[in-house]
Design a protein around this motif. Structure first.
Motif, mmCIF file in Angstrom:
data_model
loop_
_atom_site.group_PDB
_atom_site.id
_atom_site.type_symbol
_atom_site.label_atom_id
_atom_site.label_comp_id
_atom_site.label_asym_id
_atom_site.label_seq_id
_atom_site.Cartn_x
_atom_site.Cartn_y
_atom_site.Cartn_z
ATOM 1 N N LEU A 259 12.394 1.332 -1.963
ATOM 2 C CA LEU A 259 11.542 1.719 -3.084
ATOM 3 C C LEU A 259 10.887 3.072 -2.803
ATOM 4 O O LEU A 259 10.833 3.946 -3.681
ATOM 5 C CB LEU A 259 10.480 0.649 -3.322
ATOM 6 C CG LEU A 259 9.556 0.803 -4.530
ATOM 7 C CD1 LEU A 259 9.144 -0.573 -5.065
ATOM 8 C CD2 LEU A 259 8.299 1.588 -4.185
ATOM 9 N N ILE A 260 10.389 3.252 -1.580
ATOM 10 C CA ILE A 260 9.763 4.522 -1.207
ATOM 11 C C ILE A 260 10.785 5.658 -1.255
ATOM 12 O O ILE A 260 10.512 6.743 -1.799
ATOM 13 C CB ILE A 260 9.145 4.427 0.206
ATOM 14 C CG1 ILE A 260 8.029 3.376 0.243
ATOM 15 C CG2 ILE A 260 8.632 5.781 0.668
ATOM 16 C CD1 ILE A 260 6.819 3.706 -0.582
ATOM 17 N N ASP A 261 11.975 5.412 -0.700
ATOM 18 C CA ASP A 261 13.016 6.448 -0.700
ATOM 19 C C ASP A 261 13.446 6.812 -2.119
ATOM 20 O O ASP A 261 13.683 7.983 -2.427
ATOM 21 C CB ASP A 261 14.235 5.963 0.093
ATOM 22 C CG ASP A 261 13.945 5.832 1.577
ATOM 23 O OD1 ASP A 261 12.983 6.485 2.053
ATOM 24 O OD2 ASP A 261 14.656 5.070 2.258
ATOM 25 N N SER A 262 13.538 5.801 -2.974
ATOM 26 C CA SER A 262 13.943 6.037 -4.359
ATOM 27 C C SER A 262 12.919 6.900 -5.093
ATOM 28 O O SER A 262 13.276 7.820 -5.837
ATOM 29 C CB SER A 262 14.132 4.703 -5.083
ATOM 30 O OG SER A 262 14.426 4.898 -6.447
ATOM 31 N N LEU A 263 11.636 6.603 -4.881
ATOM 32 C CA LEU A 263 10.589 7.408 -5.508
ATOM 33 C C LEU A 263 10.639 8.853 -5.026
ATOM 34 O O LEU A 263 10.494 9.795 -5.819
ATOM 35 C CB LEU A 263 9.213 6.808 -5.195
ATOM 36 C CG LEU A 263 8.733 5.667 -6.082
ATOM 37 C CD1 LEU A 263 7.448 5.070 -5.520
ATOM 38 C CD2 LEU A 263 8.491 6.152 -7.501
ATOM 39 N N LYS A 264 10.837 9.037 -3.750
ATOM 40 C CA LYS A 264 10.913 10.398 -3.194
ATOM 41 C C LYS A 264 12.061 11.173 -3.831
ATOM 42 O O LYS A 264 11.895 12.330 -4.250
ATOM 43 C CB LYS A 264 11.103 10.325 -1.677
ATOM 44 C CG LYS A 264 11.165 11.694 -0.983
ATOM 45 C CD LYS A 264 11.252 11.506 0.526
ATOM 46 C CE LYS A 264 11.195 12.846 1.248
ATOM 47 N NZ LYS A 264 12.410 13.658 1.031
#
Length: 649
Positions: free
Chosen positions: A374-379
């Motif tokens: 989720l964090i990587d996708s947002l970035k």
């Protein structure tokens, strides 16, 4: 006892004098202004003054009253609202209208006293105005005070009667004699008599104060007290004031009078509850006015925010009808229409989200999600859409990838982080933005930090309030102003907390924590998922197929009946995208039928209707979630990643 002359204009208005300035904690302050006035012990009426052609007050119209108003005046609410005082009482005192008219027109508070023939009691009415042409009346029963004054006349006649009356009073009593200095100027009082209630109020015994001067008994007595008491003793004019008692943290109404020249007596009545109600009312009244102003400003801003992208959509759509338009310009028009449509959809979504949060209709849908993904996708998303490539986006993850599976509502968690990151891009003017999470015992603590200009401490609470935006006077503020309030609302829904650390010139850091619900088992990988799309509109199906066919196997049903049949035939279906409005058999009926065979498969409803009644029907039928049309690729990606975490989409 101490006094303090600091008080607001409205504070002075309620009693006709300046109460003590003291910070009061209101943990139980009602959210609604009407609910507060309903429980007040004091009568309250909001009125509008009526003037003649010369702007002279001739009557007043009653706009609203509280229940205590009925008890104090003997006039029923239904007989008061919408009527003038002369319609209610043709014999009403003209002096009342003159006084209230002066308050409404000048906004200078006044207090008057009088006898009410309906209830056979005496009342004090304080009027104040925060809006020119209108005024508020606050009624207080002063019958007991009148009786005390009568008791004072009686105690002069008999020592025994004096003793009996004083010790049976519910008010504290002090009797003293004025003292003069060598220049024959009054400077203090010698205390001659006090009663038992006085001892309880002051925490001083009678034997310790009788015979002493007032300044000996109360060394910290405010000079204004002494001036007031000396004036009463010399002129014989009574005085009523409110003072705060430091000894027991209570508020008292001090009614001082002169029994005979050179003497002073006063009654002290505990009015702490009434004073709290008054302060609550004042605060709630101001909050209501502030809320109305904020809503008006919000609606004006929303009108601008909605019309701007709508203007672009309509304008560029009209340009597309020009057959001579170059391909390059044609594509630019399409890009502007797409961007404006997305802006418009974001604004509408914000309004719906804040409405659901305010009405407590918003629910969370917990599924398994890989937090690191989720964090990587947002970035990745923000790096793609960010126009300012000089801003560096830095992430931090506390867990290993295979240990970062959690139970959460991934859509809402991502929305919280997105709103905070968007805020950082919009207002931070920062060289870098950092976001991520750390594990803090039973909580996941997230943060979004920037190295920008920071937020003034005076504005840090305002930023979490709905309809509010904090910006520099030289900057143009864009957006709905709902991003952070929505984020705060969802954090609260998770059962967490949100806070801000910021200083001017030092950047800002938003933090929030939510319960940590780890999923310890690793999830098996899939070679390829199978998704059943039930959609009768060919264009809608084609769009979904274009997005998904590269990543999973697609099955198509043209109606609800086909959807049930295909699901029963293909046992490998992993998820169903179910359109609600279809021929033969609608999506709700098809979902109910499928749920009789399988309670576990995720069924995601697609609907252009998202009203509360239909939403309840869709969820009751067995759908896990509802996607409201128009549906963007990112939204489809979010939902599929929630229910099919290993999908390579």
């Amino acid at each position: 006892m101490k006094s303090n002359t600091k008080s607001s204009k409205i504070s002075q208005a309620f009693m006709g004098y300046a109460p003590m300035d003291r910070n009061w904690e209101y943990e139980d302050l009602p959210q609604n202004f009407n609910s507060l006035t309903d429980i007040m012990s004091q009568g309250l009426a909001r009125c509008q003054i009526i003037c003649d052609e010369n702007n002279v007050p001739v009557d007043y119209l009653i706009l609203e009253v509280n229940p205590a108003f009925e008890r104090h005046t003997g006039i029923k609410r239904e007989h008061a609202i919408g009527k003038t005082i002369y319609q209610i009482d043709p014999n009403a005192e003209k002096s009342w209208i003159d006084t209230y008219g002066q308050v409404a027109l000048t906004q200078v508070p006044e207090t008057i006293e009088g006898y009410n023939k309906f209830t056979n009691r005496y009342y004090s009415s304080t009027a104040y105005s925060d809006k020119k042409g209108e005024f508020m009346m606050l009624f207080e029963d002063i019958t007991e005070r009148i009786k005390l004054e009568e008791a004072n006349r009686l105690i002069k006649k008999s020592e025994k009667l004096k003793f009996d009356v004083l010790n049976n009073l519910r008010e504290g009593f002090q009797y003293c004699k004025i003292l003069y200095n060598h220049e024959n100027k009054p400077y203090d009082f010698k205390i001659l008599e006090v009663n038992k209630v006085y001892e309880e109020q002051t925490k001083l015994k009678a034997k310790d104060v009788i015979g002493k001067t007032m300044l000996q008994a109360f060394p910290d007595l405010d000079p204004s007290w002494m001036s007031t008491f000396i004036k009463v003793a010399l002129t014989g004019d009574p005085n009523v004031s409110i003072y705060y008692n430091d000894y027991n943290n209570r508020y008292y109404e001090i009614s001082s009078f002169c029994p005979k020249p050179g003497e002073l007596a006063f009654f002290a009545k505990d009015i702490t509850t009434k004073e709290q109600e008054r302060r609550n009312l004042e605060k709630a009244y101001k909050n209501v006015e502030e809320s109305e102003k904020l809503k008006s400003a919000f609606l004006a801003n929303m009108s601008h925010e909605i019309r701007t992208p709508l203007n672009a959509i309509l304008g560029f759509s009209e340009l597309l009808s020009d057959k001579t338009l170059k391909d390059e310009d044609h594509n630019r028009c399409l890009e502007h229409i797409k961007n404006s449509g997305n802006k418009l959809l974001t604004i509408i979504s914000d309004i719906l989200d804040i409405s659901k949060l305010e009405s407590q209709q918003q629910k969370l849908n917990y599924t398994t999600k890989n937090l690191n993904k989720l964090i990587d996708s947002l970035k990745e998303q923000f790096e793609i859409i960010n126009q300012d490539k000089n801003i560096k986006l830095i992430t931090s993850k506390a867990l290993e990838n295979n240990m970062s599976y959690i139970s959460t509502d991934a859509t809402r968690l991502e929305q919280i982080l997105s709103n905070l990151i968007e805020n950082a891009y919009k207002y931070a003017h920062s060289a870098s933005i950092k976001f991520g999470y750390r594990v803090n015992q039973e909580y996941l603590e997230f943060y979004v930090s920037d190295s920008g200009k920071g937020i003034d401490p005076n504005n840090q609470k305002v930023i979490f309030e709905r309809f509010r935006q904090v910006s520099n006077a030289n900057e143009i503020t864009y957006g709905s102003g709902l991003g952070i309030p929505i984020a705060a609302g969802f954090v609260k829904l998770f059962g967490g907390d949100i806070w801000l650390d910021s200083a001017l010139g030092m950047g800002s850091s938003f933090h929030f924590k939510i319960p940590y619900l780890p999923i310890l088992k690793e999830h098996p990988t899939h070679e390829k998922y199978t998704i059943l799309i039930a959609e009768d509109e060919e264009a809608n199906f084609f769009l979904l197929e274009m997005w998904l066919s590269e990543f999973c196997e697609i099955l198509h049903a043209n109606n609800g009946e086909e959807a049930v049949s295909i699901f029963l035939e293909y046992t490998t279906v992993d998820l169903i995208l179910m359109d609600i409005k279809m021929p033969v058999l609608d999506g709700i009926s098809a979902t109910k039928e499928i749920r009789t065979h399988n309670n576990h498969i995720p069924i995601i409803a697609q609907s252009a209707f998202v009203m509360q009644e239909e939403t309840a029907q869709i969820l009751a039928a067995g759908c896990n979630e509802i996607l409201s049309k128009p549906i963007g690729k990112q939204k489809i990606q979010e939902v599929l990643n929630k229910y099919l975490p290993e999908l390579k989409f």
